[in-house]
Scaffold this motif. Sequence first.
Motif, short mmCIF file in Angstrom:
data_model
loop_
_atom_site.label_atom_id
_atom_site.label_comp_id
_atom_site.label_asym_id
_atom_site.label_seq_id
_atom_site.Cartn_x
_atom_site.Cartn_y
_atom_site.Cartn_z
N UNK A 77 -13.06 2.17 5.51
CA UNK A 77 -12.04 2.45 6.40
C UNK A 77 -10.72 3.43 6.17
N UNK A 78 -11.17 4.24 5.19
CA UNK A 78 -9.96 5.12 4.54
C UNK A 78 -9.37 5.91 5.62
N UNK A 79 -10.37 6.59 6.43
CA UNK A 79 -9.86 7.71 7.69
C UNK A 79 -9.27 6.88 8.75
N UNK A 80 -9.61 5.71 9.11
CA UNK A 80 -8.76 5.26 10.15
C UNK A 80 -7.49 4.50 9.64
N UNK A 81 -7.49 4.10 8.52
CA UNK A 81 -6.40 3.61 7.57
C UNK A 81 -5.18 4.64 7.67
N UNK A 82 -5.51 5.82 7.11
CA UNK A 82 -4.71 6.83 7.09
C UNK A 82 -4.30 7.45 8.27
N UNK A 83 -4.98 7.42 9.21
CA UNK A 83 -4.49 7.85 10.59
C UNK A 83 -3.55 6.97 11.02
N UNK A 84 -3.99 5.65 10.99
CA UNK A 84 -3.05 4.72 11.51
C UNK A 84 -1.49 4.75 10.78
N UNK A 85 -1.53 4.83 9.36
CA UNK A 85 -0.30 5.02 8.83
C UNK A 85 0.38 6.32 8.98
N UNK A 86 -0.34 7.31 9.16
CA UNK A 86 0.31 8.46 9.87
C UNK A 86 1.03 8.62 11.09
N UNK A 87 0.28 7.82 12.03
CA UNK A 87 0.83 7.63 13.42
C UNK A 87 2.11 6.74 13.54
N UNK A 88 2.25 5.98 12.59
CA UNK A 88 3.48 5.07 12.79
C UNK A 88 4.74 5.48 12.18
N UNK A 89 5.61 4.88 12.42
CA UNK A 89 7.05 5.36 11.63
C UNK A 89 7.10 5.64 10.28
N UNK A 90 6.18 5.13 9.56
CA UNK A 90 5.97 5.22 8.05
C UNK A 90 5.36 6.83 8.09
N UNK A 91 4.89 7.31 8.93
CA UNK A 91 4.27 8.64 8.80
C UNK A 91 5.28 9.89 8.96
#
Length: 65
Positions: free
Chosen positions: A19-33
Amino acid sequence: MSPRGLRETPDDCMYLCPFKTACLRCAMAGTQGVPVHEEIIERSEQAGMIGFFERWSRKKQLAKK
């Protein structure tokens, strides 16, 4: 962060997690990104890939998020 000052994906995520790609995309799309995107913009300006106005515009878009 790596010793060279770059962000790197941990080995456990990179090679073992399906799930690394989906996980990284989710993290970058949020405020933490946002700080990561700001770092990318700063590095692009320092490398001469974008100018002052493009940097200002991109940072303004990030601030809206």
